[in-house]
Write a protein that holds these residues in place. Sequence first.
Motif, PDB file in Angstrom:
ATOM      1  N   GLU A  89     -18.505  10.461  -7.887  1.00  0.00           N
ATOM      2  CA  GLU A  89     -18.574   9.988  -6.776  1.00  0.00           C
ATOM      3  C   GLU A  89     -18.787   8.761  -6.829  1.00  0.00           C
ATOM      4  OE1 GLU A  89     -22.523  11.024  -5.404  1.00  0.00           O
ATOM      5  OE2 GLU A  89     -21.416  13.682  -5.613  1.00  0.00           O
ATOM      6  N   CYS A  90     -17.990   8.097  -6.315  1.00  0.00           N
ATOM      7  CA  CYS A  90     -17.132   6.211  -6.154  1.00  0.00           C
ATOM      8  C   CYS A  90     -18.085   5.544  -5.098  1.00  0.00           C
ATOM      9  CB  CYS A  90     -16.371   5.859  -6.478  1.00  0.00           C
ATOM     10  SG  CYS A  90     -15.653   6.837  -7.603  1.00  0.00           S
ATOM     11  N   ASP A  91     -17.881   4.502  -4.869  1.00  0.00           N
ATOM     12  CA  ASP A  91     -18.813   3.674  -3.763  1.00  0.00           C
ATOM     13  C   ASP A  91     -17.561   2.834  -2.952  1.00  0.00           C
ATOM     14  OD1 ASP A  91     -21.413   3.916  -4.440  1.00  0.00           O
ATOM     15  OD2 ASP A  91     -20.547   1.394  -5.861  1.00  0.00           O
ATOM     16  N   GLU A  92     -17.758   2.696  -1.597  1.00  0.00           N
ATOM     17  CA  GLU A  92     -16.418   2.945  -0.806  1.00  0.00           C
ATOM     18  C   GLU A  92     -15.534   2.029  -1.292  1.00  0.00           C
ATOM     19  OE1 GLU A  92     -18.951  -0.125   2.442  1.00  0.00           O
ATOM     20  OE2 GLU A  92     -18.191   2.307   2.770  1.00  0.00           O
ATOM     21  N   ASP A  93     -15.734   0.678  -1.654  1.00  0.00           N
ATOM     22  CA  ASP A  93     -14.897  -0.660  -1.948  1.00  0.00           C
ATOM     23  C   ASP A  93     -13.902  -0.172  -3.614  1.00  0.00           C
ATOM     24  OD1 ASP A  93     -14.821  -1.512   0.312  1.00  0.00           O
ATOM     25  OD2 ASP A  93     -16.966  -2.526  -0.591  1.00  0.00           O
ATOM     26  N   SER A  94     -14.692   0.960  -4.017  1.00  0.00           N
ATOM     27  CA  SER A  94     -13.832   1.193  -5.795  1.00  0.00           C
ATOM     28  C   SER A  94     -12.600   2.100  -5.227  1.00  0.00           C
ATOM     29  CB  SER A  94     -15.136   1.897  -6.249  1.00  0.00           C
ATOM     30  OG  SER A  94     -15.636   2.731  -5.958  1.00  0.00           O
ATOM     31  N   TYR A  95     -12.616   2.773  -6.348  1.00  0.00           N
ATOM     32  CA  TYR A  95     -11.276   3.580  -6.781  1.00  0.00           C
ATOM     33  C   TYR A  95     -11.440   5.381  -7.933  1.00  0.00           C
ATOM     34  CZ  TYR A  95      -6.597   6.467  -7.521  1.00  0.00           C
ATOM     35  OH  TYR A  95      -5.987   7.328  -6.479  1.00  0.00           O
ATOM     36  N   PRO A 125      -3.339   2.793  -6.278  1.00  0.00           N
ATOM     37  CA  PRO A 125      -2.533   2.164  -5.312  1.00  0.00           C
ATOM     38  C   PRO A 125      -3.374   1.027  -4.584  1.00  0.00           C
ATOM     39  CG  PRO A 125      -4.116   3.899  -4.257  1.00  0.00           C
ATOM     40  CD  PRO A 125      -4.584   4.264  -5.938  1.00  0.00           C
ATOM     41  N   VAL A 126      -2.539  -0.540  -4.247  1.00  0.00           N
ATOM     42  CA  VAL A 126      -3.469  -1.453  -4.103  1.00  0.00           C
ATOM     43  C   VAL A 126      -2.821  -2.096  -2.729  1.00  0.00           C
ATOM     44  CG1 VAL A 126      -4.813  -2.171  -5.688  1.00  0.00           C
ATOM     45  CG2 VAL A 126      -2.427  -2.871  -5.274  1.00  0.00           C
ATOM     46  N   GLU A 127      -2.858  -3.036  -2.468  1.00  0.00           N
ATOM     47  CA  GLU A 127      -2.521  -3.850  -1.487  1.00  0.00           C
ATOM     48  C   GLU A 127      -2.897  -4.634  -1.989  1.00  0.00           C
ATOM     49  OE1 GLU A 127      -2.476  -2.147   3.205  1.00  0.00           O
ATOM     50  OE2 GLU A 127      -4.423  -2.100   2.466  1.00  0.00           O
ATOM     51  N   PRO A 141     -12.148  -3.397  -7.594  1.00  0.00           N
ATOM     52  CA  PRO A 141     -12.066  -4.542  -7.633  1.00  0.00           C
ATOM     53  C   PRO A 141     -11.370  -5.511  -8.981  1.00  0.00           C
ATOM     54  CG  PRO A 141     -12.994  -4.436  -5.615  1.00  0.00           C
ATOM     55  CD  PRO A 141     -13.182  -3.509  -6.732  1.00  0.00           C
ATOM     56  N   ALA A 142     -12.960  -5.651  -8.858  1.00  0.00           N
ATOM     57  CA  ALA A 142     -12.740  -6.455 -10.396  1.00  0.00           C
ATOM     58  C   ALA A 142     -11.924  -5.695 -11.669  1.00  0.00           C
ATOM     59  CB  ALA A 142     -14.424  -6.299 -10.813  1.00  0.00           C
ATOM     60  N   ASP A 143     -12.674  -4.650 -11.881  1.00  0.00           N
ATOM     61  CA  ASP A 143     -11.469  -4.499 -12.756  1.00  0.00           C
ATOM     62  C   ASP A 143      -9.705  -4.140 -12.738  1.00  0.00           C
ATOM     63  OD1 ASP A 143     -13.335  -2.930 -13.876  1.00  0.00           O
ATOM     64  OD2 ASP A 143     -13.231  -1.605 -12.554  1.00  0.00           O
ATOM     65  N   LEU A 144      -9.167  -4.986 -11.660  1.00  0.00           N
ATOM     66  CA  LEU A 144      -7.710  -4.713 -11.104  1.00  0.00           C
ATOM     67  C   LEU A 144      -7.679  -6.897 -11.186  1.00  0.00           C
ATOM     68  CD1 LEU A 144      -8.274  -1.859  -8.859  1.00  0.00           C
ATOM     69  CD2 LEU A 144      -7.233  -1.722 -10.688  1.00  0.00           C
ATOM     70  N   LEU A 145      -8.641  -7.457 -11.137  1.00  0.00           N
ATOM     71  CA  LEU A 145      -8.071  -8.916 -11.137  1.00  0.00           C
ATOM     72  C   LEU A 145      -6.886  -9.026 -11.990  1.00  0.00           C
ATOM     73  CD1 LEU A 145      -8.597 -11.493  -9.573  1.00  0.00           C
ATOM     74  CD2 LEU A 145     -10.619 -11.696 -10.641  1.00  0.00           C
ATOM     75  N   ALA A 146      -7.261  -9.413 -12.763  1.00  0.00           N
ATOM     76  CA  ALA A 146      -5.898  -9.290 -13.967  1.00  0.00           C
ATOM     77  C   ALA A 146      -4.863  -9.373 -13.575  1.00  0.00           C
ATOM     78  CB  ALA A 146      -6.665  -9.425 -15.122  1.00  0.00           C
ATOM     79  N   GLY A 195      -3.640 -16.106  -2.140  1.00  0.00           N
ATOM     80  CA  GLY A 195      -3.291 -14.416  -2.471  1.00  0.00           C
ATOM     81  C   GLY A 195      -4.481 -13.913  -2.617  1.00  0.00           C
ATOM     82  N   GLN A 196      -4.535 -12.229  -1.982  1.00  0.00           N
ATOM     83  CA  GLN A 196      -5.813 -11.506  -1.666  1.00  0.00           C
ATOM     84  C   GLN A 196      -5.000 -10.556  -2.122  1.00  0.00           C
ATOM     85  OE1 GLN A 196      -6.999 -11.708   1.908  1.00  0.00           O
ATOM     86  NE2 GLN A 196      -8.690 -13.569   1.553  1.00  0.00           N
ATOM     87  N   PHE A 197      -5.999  -9.066  -2.438  1.00  0.00           N
ATOM     88  CA  PHE A 197      -5.845  -7.363  -2.854  1.00  0.00           C
ATOM     89  C   PHE A 197      -6.760  -6.687  -2.278  1.00  0.00           C
ATOM     90  CE2 PHE A 197      -7.978  -8.762  -6.422  1.00  0.00           C
ATOM     91  CZ  PHE A 197      -8.208  -7.070  -6.887  1.00  0.00           C
ATOM     92  N   ARG A 198      -6.429  -5.679  -2.114  1.00  0.00           N
ATOM     93  CA  ARG A 198      -7.799  -4.818  -2.046  1.00  0.00           C
ATOM     94  C   ARG A 198      -6.830  -2.940  -2.659  1.00  0.00           C
ATOM     95  NH1 ARG A 198      -8.137  -4.509   4.448  1.00  0.00           N
ATOM     96  NH2 ARG A 198      -5.814  -3.398   4.804  1.00  0.00           N
ATOM     97  N   ILE A 199      -8.466  -2.469  -2.238  1.00  0.00           N
ATOM     98  CA  ILE A 199      -7.802  -1.383  -2.648  1.00  0.00           C
ATOM     99  C   ILE A 199      -7.593  -0.122  -1.409  1.00  0.00           C
ATOM    100  CG2 ILE A 199      -8.791   1.493  -2.916  1.00  0.00           C
ATOM    101  CD1 ILE A 199     -10.737  -0.725  -5.806  1.00  0.00           C
ATOM    102  N   THR A 200      -6.042   0.091  -1.790  1.00  0.00           N
ATOM    103  CA  THR A 200      -6.179   1.151  -0.908  1.00  0.00           C
ATOM    104  C   THR A 200      -6.799   1.691   0.083  1.00  0.00           C
ATOM    105  OG1 THR A 200      -3.615   0.505  -1.359  1.00  0.00           O
ATOM    106  CG2 THR A 200      -3.564   2.210   0.393  1.00  0.00           C
ATOM    107  N   GLY A 201      -6.740   1.692   1.686  1.00  0.00           N
ATOM    108  CA  GLY A 201      -8.272   2.205   2.673  1.00  0.00           C
ATOM    109  C   GLY A 201      -9.611   1.943   2.509  1.00  0.00           C
ATOM    110  N   THR A 202      -9.634   0.734   1.720  1.00  0.00           N
ATOM    111  CA  THR A 202     -10.934   0.409   1.677  1.00  0.00           C
ATOM    112  C   THR A 202     -10.606  -2.005   2.521  1.00  0.00           C
ATOM    113  OG1 THR A 202     -10.490  -1.792  -0.222  1.00  0.00           O
ATOM    114  CG2 THR A 202     -11.456   0.518  -0.747  1.00  0.00           C
ATOM    115  N   LEU A 203     -12.038  -2.410   3.000  1.00  0.00           N
ATOM    116  CA  LEU A 203     -11.630  -3.155   3.844  1.00  0.00           C
ATOM    117  C   LEU A 203     -12.443  -4.523   3.377  1.00  0.00           C
ATOM    118  CD1 LEU A 203     -14.197  -1.454   6.775  1.00  0.00           C
ATOM    119  CD2 LEU A 203     -11.644  -1.965   6.422  1.00  0.00           C
ATOM    120  N   THR A 204     -12.733  -5.378   2.613  1.00  0.00           N
ATOM    121  CA  THR A 204     -12.640  -5.677   1.174  1.00  0.00           C
ATOM    122  C   THR A 204     -11.300  -6.219   0.765  1.00  0.00           C
ATOM    123  OG1 THR A 204     -15.493  -5.339   1.749  1.00  0.00           O
ATOM    124  CG2 THR A 204     -14.692  -6.974   0.051  1.00  0.00           C
ATOM    125  N   TRP A 205     -10.977  -7.978   0.989  1.00  0.00           N
ATOM    126  CA  TRP A 205      -9.981  -8.147   0.184  1.00  0.00           C
ATOM    127  C   TRP A 205     -10.764  -9.481  -0.753  1.00  0.00           C
ATOM    128  CZ3 TRP A 205      -4.841  -7.648   0.900  1.00  0.00           C
ATOM    129  CH2 TRP A 205      -4.664  -6.945   2.130  1.00  0.00           C
TER     130      TRP A 205
END
Length: 247
Positions: free
Chosen positions: A62-68, A153-155, A98-103, A209-219
């Motif tokens: 069960e993950c938060d809405e901004d995680s995957y 999956p990310v944008e 997102p912190a896990d994917l920043l690098a 640059g910015q990124f977000r996990i696909t399907g989430t709202l926060t960049w």
Amino acid sequence: MNVGSTLEEQQAAIDGSGGDGADSDTVYFRATVHQCWLRDLDYTVLADVCAEGTEIAYDGLECDEDSYELAGLWAVTNQPGGAQTPPQLIDEGACVTPADLLAAATREFKTMPIDPAEVTLQVERDWAIVNFGVHPRTDDTPRVMATNLLGVPVEIRAVPAEYTWDAGDGTEPVVTDHPGGQWDTNTAIHLPYPAPGTYTVSLTTTWHGQFRITGTLTWTDVPGEATTTDTTYPIEVHDAEVRLVQP
């Protein structure tokens, strides 16, 4: 089988590099973990689907809405004759933030292909008058790329942050944080051309640059920046001739 605990190490195993000490005959893959509780036996088993007479004790995360929710990591080993060992659970999966994917996103942004912001003129023509010059502008549309980072999956998007307008005549470039506008507005950019000649306008755009996990709202912001350049066709700048006309 020796697979590290980081997402990078796990993805390396899936991609085939396997990491140090990994068996080359071992295949890694991700699949949702289901733990089934057998009512008549005092232990749990892992199965793709819980069989009749069992209850689901654990069915993913069960993950938060901004995680995957990243599915569990499994491994099978190819054996002589084409047989495979039963799937072995290596890692139950994780809620990736997102912190896990920043690098990984930072590395991806550095090589992201970015279409240049195109410079256009208020009046599309290949000539201009001294001191009247030209009024260039562009658009501020972000460039977005869909990709996959460490199995997620990310944008990734490039957002224009600064525009450098060079008239090509040796005068100081004009730097703005907006893409320009109509000649009669406060966002208009004027390149006057004080002397006759043939010049080419160039626009260098600086992107963040910015990124977000696909399907989430926060960049999430990505460190670093990129630049692109676009140019116009040659512009002939002429002196204006004043003539008296008999009324």
